[in-house]
Scaffold this active site. Structure first.
Site, short mmCIF file in Angstrom:
data_model
loop_
_atom_site.label_atom_id
_atom_site.label_comp_id
_atom_site.label_asym_id
_atom_site.label_seq_id
_atom_site.Cartn_x
_atom_site.Cartn_y
_atom_site.Cartn_z
CG HIS A 174 -3.63 -3.46 3.38
ND1 HIS A 174 -2.47 -3.17 4.05
CD2 HIS A 174 -4.12 -2.27 2.93
CE1 HIS A 174 -2.26 -1.86 4.01
NE2 HIS A 174 -3.25 -1.29 3.33
CB CYS B 162 -0.96 -0.02 1.18
SG CYS B 162 -2.36 1.13 0.99
#
Length: 509
Positions: free
Chosen positions: A438, A336
C-alpha cells in the site's frame, strides 16, 4: 501535566471534522505546543500503519503528521473496518481482536472498550499540552447515544471544549445546528463552546443576518466561516469515496486514462490519489462494467473480503472484461486484495474469508494465495527488481491476511523488501503487476515512471522525471490548510475556550 482538550464534533458525517482537526493539530504545533490527535472509536476503510506495526484510522495518522508527532495506537485505540454486511473487524490497539456483528459490538463490547479508551486518554493527557479530539458522525443520534463512546462521552472524559461543525454545502445548515443542540442533554450542550460553518462558497455578507440570529438563538458564538478549499490530504472513509471527494475530479478527455474498480468492500482506496496530481491523467472510479471502457491503466484496489469481491467481479461481468482488457494490452495493477484477485487460486482453509471454500481467481498472475489467521501489518521499504522499472527504492506499508506464492519460474517478483522477503509478481512483460505494498503510488518517481511508460506506449512525449516528493506535498498541504483555517476563525477565542489565555507561554517553533 493534564492536557487541555478541544473536541471537534459535527452535525453529520463528512462535514469536515477530520480536516478541521488536522488544521488545529498543525496550528497548535506551529504555536509551540505539544499537540496530539485522538479518536476513541473510528470506522474507516482507510487505515494507517504505525511504526510498531499497529493499525489505526488513517485520519489520525494524518493528524499526527500534521501535529509533528509519531502516530501511536493510543491516538485511535478502537478501529472498526467493515468486512461484510453488518459485520466489521474490530481492531484494538492496532491489532485484530475479532470480527463482530453490529449488534454484538453494540450490546457486548462497547462498555468493555471504555477502560481501554480511558487508558489511552490518561497516557496522552500526561504526555501532551493539548489533545484535539475528533467525534464520529453526529453526537445527537438518539438511538445510539447510550452506546456512543466517540462523542460527548469523550468530551466529558477529557473535560473538552466542543466546537460543533456544520457543512453549509448540504443545505439546511441552520436547522442541522439547532436540531443537534436540541437533542443534546443539558450537560452535553454546556460543553459546546463554539460553532464553525464549513465549506462556504459565495458572498460572506449574505450569511451575516443568519449568523446573528444563530448566536442569539443558541447563545453560542460562531467562531468562523471557513471558505471551501481544495487541499491534497487523504480522505478517510467510504462516504468520501462514494461522493467522489477525490483531490480534483477530472472532466472531459485526457491523454492517459486511469480507472479504478469500486469493489463493494474496497479498502485503502487512497492508494490511487497520487494519479490526480499527474499532468494529463484522468482518473475514473468504475462501479459498473459498462463504464469500464478501455483504460490505459486499470487499478484493482484493496478489499476487506477478497473472496466475496471476487465473486462480485464474476457476477457483474468484470472478471471476463478484465481478462479481455489484458489481452488487448491494458496495463493492470493490483494492490493487496487486488493482487490476490489477479492470481490463479485463493485458498481459505481456516475460513477467515468466508465458508472455507477455495476460489479461482482472474488468472492473470501465476500466483496462489492461502489465507491464514495471522494478519501482516508493517511499514516497509524495498526496491524494484524488474528491469522494467530499473532499481527504484520504495516505501509503503502492508496490511493483509494471506500469503501469496509464485508458481511459475518465468514470473519475477515485483520487489525485494528490506527484511529479505520478495513481494508481488510481474507478468506479461510488465503489463500485469501485483503487490502487497500500500502507498506504492505515493512514491512519486515510481508513479511518474509508470505514467511515462503509458505515454510512450501511446506515442506521447514523457514528462520530466524530477518531481516533488510525497512528503513535501503533504507538508505543503498541512500548512495550506492550517493557514486557511487560522485566517477564518477566531483563534484567540479558541485558546480561551480550552483554558489557555495566551500563546505567549509557549515558545514558537
Amino acid at each position: 501535566m493534564t492536557a487541555k482538550a478541544l473536541m471537534i464534533q459535527g452535525t453529520a458525517s463528512d462535514v469536515g471534522k477530520s480536516m478541521i482537526c488536522t488544521a488545529f493539530c498543525r496550528i497548535f504545533s506551529d504555536d509551540g505546543m505539544k499537540v496530539v490527535p485522538f479518536k476513541s472509536q473510528n470506522m474507516a476503510l482507510n487505515s494507517f500503519v504505525t511504526i510498531d506495526g499497529g493499525e489505526i484510522g488513517r485520519a489520525q495518522g494524518v493528524q499526527a503528521e500534521a501535529a509533528r508527532v509519531i502516530a501511536t495506537t493510543d491516538m485511535n485505540p478502537i478501529l472498526l473496518k467493515p468486512k461484510q454486511d453488518m459485520v466489521s473487524e474490530v481492531i484494538v490497539h492496532g491489532k485484530h481482536f475479532m470480527d463482530m456483528s453490529a449488534t454484538s459490538y453494540r450490546n457486548d463490547f462497547v462498555e468493555k472498550a471504555m477502560p481501554i479508551v480511558k487508558q489511552s486518554i490518561h497516557k496522552l493527557q500526561n504526555d501532551f499540552d493539548v489533545m484535539v479530539l475528533e467525534g464520529a458522525g453526529s453526537p445527537a443520534e438518539i438511538n445510539l447515544k447510550d452506546r456512543d463512546i466517540a462523542n460527548m462521552r469523550m468530551a466529558h472524559a477529557t473535560d473538552a471544549a466542543v466546537i460543533l461543525v456544520a457543512d453549509i454545502e448540504r443545505g439546511g445548515m441552520f436547522a442541522s445546528i439547532i436540531g443537534t443542540l436540541a437533542l443534546l442533554d443539558d450537560s452535553e450542550r454546556a460543553r459546546v463552546k463554539g460553532i464553525i460553518i464549513n465549506k462556504f462558497r459565495g458572498m460572506r455578507e449574505l450569511l451575516d443576518d443568519g449568523v446573528a440570529w444563530l448566536e442569539k438563538e443558541t447563545g453560542i458564538p460562531v467562531l468562523g466561516i471557513i471558505p471551501y478549499i481544495q487541499v491534497n490530504i487523504e480522505a478517510e472513509d467510504s462516504l468520501a469515496l462514494s461522493s467522489l471527494r477525490f483531490k480534483r475530479p477530472k472532466q472531459g478527455e485526457f491523454p492517459i486514462d486511469v480507472a479504478m474498480i469500486r469493489l463493494p468492500r474496497i479498502s485503502n482506496f487512497t492508494d490511487v490519489d497520487p494519479f490526480f496530481d499527474e499532468p494529463e491523467v484522468g482518473v475514473r472510479l468504475v462501479r459498473h462494467v459498462k463504464e469500464l471502457g478501455e483504460p490505459d491503466l486499470l487499478i484493482i484496489p484493496g478489499t476487506k473480503n477478497t473472496i466475496e469481491d471476487l465473486q462480485w467481479l464474476k457476477d457483474e461481468g468484470f472478471a471476463s472484461a478484465i481478462q479481455k482488457l489484458a489481452k488487448k494490452g491494458t496495463s493492470i495493477f493490483g494492490i493487496c486484495g487486488g493482487f490476490q484477485l489477479l492470481g490463479r487460486e485463493l485458498q481459505d482453509p481456516y475460513a477467515v474469508e468466508g465458508d472455507g471454500r477455495s476460489a479461482t481467481g482472474l488468472s492473470l498472475l501465476p500466483v496462489t494465495t492461502i489465507f491464514n489467521k495471522d494478519k501482516k501489518i508493517v511499514q516497509m521499504t524495498g526496491h524494484t527488481v524488474s528491469t522494467i522499472f530499473d532499481t527504484m527504492s520504495l516505501t509503503g506499508y502492508e496490511i493483509h491476511l494471506g500469503q501469496t506464492v509464485i508458481e511459475d519460474d518465468h514470473c519475477v517478483p515485483f520487489m525485494k523488501l528490506s527484511d529479505g522477503r520478495c513481494d508481488g509478481a510481474i507478468a506479461m512483460d510488465g503489463q500485469v503487476i501485483g503487490t502487497y505494498f500500500h502507498g506504492i503510488f505515493n512514491n512519486r518517481a515510481f508513479t511518474r515512471k509508470m505514467v511515462n511508460q503509458l505515454r510512450v506506449k501511446k506515442g506521447l512525449q514523457p514528462l520530466d522525471q524530477q518531481i516533488q516528493s510525497d512528503a513535501e506535498r503533504r507538508e505543503a498541504a498541512y500548512q495550506l490548510l492550517a493557514d486557511h483555517v487560522r485566517e477564518h476563525i477566531d483563534m484567540e477565542r479558541v485558546y480561551k475556550m480550552i483554558g489557555i489565555p495566551t500563546r505567549a507561554q509557549f515558545d514558537p517553533l
